[in-house]
Design an enzyme around this catalytic site. Sequence first.
Site, mmCIF file in Angstrom:
data_model
loop_
_atom_site.group_PDB
_atom_site.id
_atom_site.type_symbol
_atom_site.label_atom_id
_atom_site.label_comp_id
_atom_site.label_asym_id
_atom_site.label_seq_id
_atom_site.Cartn_x
_atom_site.Cartn_y
_atom_site.Cartn_z
ATOM 1 N N LYS A 176 12.553 95.496 -4.958
ATOM 2 C CA LYS A 176 11.858 96.448 -4.068
ATOM 3 C C LYS A 176 10.518 95.871 -3.605
ATOM 4 C CE LYS A 176 14.731 100.044 -4.015
ATOM 5 N NZ LYS A 176 15.609 100.267 -2.842
ATOM 6 N N TYR A 209 13.376 99.747 -14.768
ATOM 7 C CA TYR A 209 13.621 99.461 -13.348
ATOM 8 C C TYR A 209 13.732 97.942 -13.133
ATOM 9 C CZ TYR A 209 13.764 100.808 -8.430
ATOM 10 O OH TYR A 209 14.161 101.025 -7.140
HETATM 11 P P1 NDP Z 1 23.469 106.398 -3.720
HETATM 12 O O1 NDP Z 1 24.189 105.905 -4.916
HETATM 13 O O2 NDP Z 1 23.852 107.688 -3.159
HETATM 14 O O3 NDP Z 1 23.507 105.293 -2.556
HETATM 15 C C1 NDP Z 1 23.490 103.925 -2.784
HETATM 16 C C2 NDP Z 1 24.238 103.302 -1.633
HETATM 17 O O4 NDP Z 1 24.163 101.860 -1.683
HETATM 18 C C3 NDP Z 1 25.715 103.662 -1.630
HETATM 19 O O5 NDP Z 1 26.058 104.295 -0.411
HETATM 20 C C4 NDP Z 1 26.414 102.308 -1.740
HETATM 21 O O6 NDP Z 1 27.616 102.252 -0.983
HETATM 22 C C5 NDP Z 1 25.371 101.402 -1.116
HETATM 23 N N1 NDP Z 1 25.632 99.983 -1.407
HETATM 24 C C6 NDP Z 1 25.548 99.333 -2.586
HETATM 25 N N2 NDP Z 1 25.922 98.048 -2.444
HETATM 26 C C7 NDP Z 1 26.243 97.885 -1.130
HETATM 27 C C8 NDP Z 1 26.707 96.791 -0.352
HETATM 28 N N3 NDP Z 1 26.933 95.586 -0.880
HETATM 29 N N4 NDP Z 1 26.928 96.980 0.980
HETATM 30 C C9 NDP Z 1 26.725 98.180 1.554
HETATM 31 N N5 NDP Z 1 26.288 99.275 0.875
HETATM 32 C C10 NDP Z 1 26.067 99.124 -0.459
HETATM 33 O O7 NDP Z 1 21.947 106.367 -4.188
HETATM 34 P P2 NDP Z 1 20.550 106.753 -3.519
HETATM 35 O O8 NDP Z 1 20.759 107.654 -2.375
HETATM 36 O O9 NDP Z 1 19.712 107.153 -4.646
HETATM 37 O O10 NDP Z 1 20.027 105.321 -3.029
HETATM 38 C C11 NDP Z 1 19.667 105.037 -1.694
HETATM 39 C C12 NDP Z 1 18.394 104.216 -1.646
HETATM 40 O O11 NDP Z 1 17.319 105.002 -2.129
HETATM 41 C C13 NDP Z 1 18.419 102.946 -2.502
HETATM 42 O O12 NDP Z 1 17.754 101.917 -1.799
HETATM 43 C C14 NDP Z 1 17.591 103.364 -3.708
HETATM 44 O O13 NDP Z 1 17.013 102.252 -4.342
HETATM 45 C C15 NDP Z 1 16.554 104.222 -3.034
HETATM 46 N N6 NDP Z 1 15.786 105.112 -3.924
HETATM 47 C C16 NDP Z 1 16.416 106.019 -4.734
HETATM 48 C C17 NDP Z 1 15.687 106.856 -5.547
HETATM 49 C C18 NDP Z 1 16.354 107.842 -6.459
HETATM 50 O O14 NDP Z 1 15.688 108.372 -7.347
HETATM 51 N N7 NDP Z 1 17.620 108.159 -6.278
HETATM 52 C C19 NDP Z 1 14.213 106.801 -5.578
HETATM 53 C C20 NDP Z 1 13.652 105.849 -4.650
HETATM 54 C C21 NDP Z 1 14.419 105.032 -3.870
HETATM 55 P P3 NDP Z 1 29.047 102.151 -1.712
HETATM 56 O O15 NDP Z 1 29.059 103.179 -2.802
HETATM 57 O O16 NDP Z 1 30.011 102.432 -0.609
HETATM 58 O O17 NDP Z 1 29.115 100.773 -2.235
HETATM 59 C C1 KAL Z 2 13.043 103.827 -13.495
HETATM 60 C C2 KAL Z 2 14.140 104.372 -13.020
HETATM 61 C C3 KAL Z 2 15.266 104.685 -13.925
HETATM 62 C C4 KAL Z 2 16.517 103.962 -13.551
HETATM 63 C C5 KAL Z 2 16.484 102.456 -13.570
HETATM 64 C C6 KAL Z 2 17.085 101.747 -12.619
HETATM 65 C C7 KAL Z 2 17.658 102.266 -11.350
HETATM 66 C C8 KAL Z 2 18.078 101.391 -10.424
HETATM 67 C C9 KAL Z 2 18.671 101.791 -9.100
HETATM 68 C C10 KAL Z 2 19.902 100.978 -8.734
HETATM 69 C C11 KAL Z 2 20.149 101.123 -7.242
HETATM 70 C C12 KAL Z 2 21.064 101.501 -9.537
HETATM 71 C C13 KAL Z 2 22.332 100.680 -9.495
HETATM 72 O O1 KAL Z 2 22.406 99.640 -8.880
HETATM 73 C C14 KAL Z 2 23.494 101.258 -10.263
HETATM 74 C C15 KAL Z 2 24.722 100.354 -10.317
HETATM 75 O O2 KAL Z 2 24.539 99.327 -11.276
HETATM 76 C C16 KAL Z 2 25.965 101.153 -10.810
HETATM 77 N N1 KAL Z 2 26.274 102.288 -9.924
HETATM 78 C C17 KAL Z 2 27.177 102.207 -8.925
HETATM 79 O O3 KAL Z 2 27.794 101.180 -8.660
HETATM 80 C C18 KAL Z 2 27.374 103.456 -8.072
HETATM 81 C C19 KAL Z 2 28.806 103.925 -8.218
HETATM 82 C C20 KAL Z 2 27.006 103.108 -6.623
HETATM 83 C C21 KAL Z 2 27.221 104.272 -5.669
HETATM 84 O O4 KAL Z 2 25.621 102.786 -6.643
HETATM 85 C C22 KAL Z 2 25.155 101.762 -5.862
HETATM 86 N N2 KAL Z 2 23.842 101.565 -5.936
HETATM 87 O O5 KAL Z 2 25.890 101.093 -5.182
HETATM 88 C C23 KAL Z 2 14.300 104.580 -11.543
HETATM 89 C C24 KAL Z 2 14.524 106.016 -11.131
HETATM 90 C C25 KAL Z 2 13.412 106.919 -11.643
HETATM 91 C C26 KAL Z 2 14.557 106.122 -9.576
HETATM 92 C C27 KAL Z 2 15.727 105.431 -8.918
HETATM 93 C C28 KAL Z 2 17.098 105.830 -9.311
HETATM 94 C C29 KAL Z 2 15.443 104.473 -8.004
HETATM 95 C C30 KAL Z 2 16.410 103.736 -7.168
HETATM 96 O O6 KAL Z 2 16.014 102.712 -6.592
HETATM 97 O O7 KAL Z 2 17.554 104.170 -6.993
#
Ligand code: NDP
Ligand code: KAL
Length: 257
Positions: free
Chosen positions: A165, A158
């Site tokens: 975070k 992470y």
């Molecule tokens: P998604 O990939 O579904 O959502 C991530 C979102 O971040 C996308 O809609 C993406 O939009 C948006 N995003 C990234 N960069 C930008 C930017 N520059 N401006 C505007 N929007 C942006 O993942 P999750 O639903 O998992 O993630 C949502 C939140 O939940 C995050 O904060 C994540 O850290 C948190 N979280 C997730 C967990 C998990 O296990 N999944 C656990 C705990 C917390 P776009 O694709 O249009 O760029």
């Molecule tokens: C310990 C865990 C395992 C995973 C480690 C890191 C997860 C980080 C989350 C972070 C938001 C992921 C990214 O930024 C992915 C990005 O590099 C590439 N993906 C993309 O660009 C996609 C297409 C778009 C939609 O995503 C975004 N973010 O824009 C953590 C796990 C157990 C829990 C998680 C996933 C936590 C979290 O914060 O999401």
Amino acid sequence: MTNLLEGKNIVIMGVASERSIAWGITSSLHKAGANLIFTYRQDRSYKKLTKLLDKHDITAKLIVSCDVANDESITEAFSTIKEKIGTIHGIVHSVAFANREELQGEYADTSRDGFLLAQEISAYSLVAVTKAAKDLMTEGGSIVTQTYLGAERVIPNYNVMGVAKASLEASVRYLAEDMGKYGVRVNAVSAGPIRTLSAKGVSGFNEKLGMIEEKAPLRKNVDQDQVGDATLFFMSELSRGITGEVLHVDSGYHIIG
Ligand code: NDP
Ligand code: KAL
């Protein structure tokens, strides 16, 4: 729960697919009667969002583009919301980003740019959005963001996101103090691992899911709807006495040593 958010205008940021946490939140807030406004970054997300809204028979009040890495884009999005909607009562912040190559290996190898990027999109964006929304929240309201246990503990891979975070959670507390005098509460939900686009392809994700099933008090993983309902609680008057809080929706995993 049907009328908890009747007449409330709520902005949801971060729907990228049906699996997005923000989509689970959309379901919960819609069922509670909220008027929903959406922001997206990528065109791909816009297309997904409009399809999903159609499929689930949800009418958005407004959909605007907003790249949280860009101040102009944030200002433009919120001035469009002000012009077309007026007062808003809530914001759901569900966005985060870090470079994939820095979500593995040693945190000590994090680059300056990668560190700043993760902070900018995943933590500062909450500050920037609060600042832009301040004069639209004239009737008070609630701001809710999404965080993860990696802010509090060292969780393998992470890395730079854990530090972002931690900064996000501290921002929740500082913003809660600032916004309290305007009747606006600021809180975070700390969700357990959920398979979303963000989680796709990142190392160690499947292991985390297995660990929850084995060790969490409830012995099962959480889903988007559970996070949606906890966010609904924070959005509604049911949580009127709570601000600056981080609520774990993780089957109780965080209490286990
Ligand atoms: P998604 O990939 O579904 O959502 C991530 C979102 O971040 C996308 O809609 C993406 O939009 C948006 N995003 C990234 N960069 C930008 C930017 N520059 N401006 C505007 N929007 C942006 O993942 P999750 O639903 O998992 O993630 C949502 C939140 O939940 C995050 O904060 C994540 O850290 C948190 N979280 C997730 C967990 C998990 O296990 N999944 C656990 C705990 C917390 P776009 O694709 O249009 O760029
Ligand atoms: C310990 C865990 C395992 C995973 C480690 C890191 C997860 C980080 C989350 C972070 C938001 C992921 C990214 O930024 C992915 C990005 O590099 C590439 N993906 C993309 O660009 C996609 C297409 C778009 C939609 O995503 C975004 N973010 O824009 C953590 C796990 C157990 C829990 C998680 C996933 C936590 C979290 O914060 O999401």
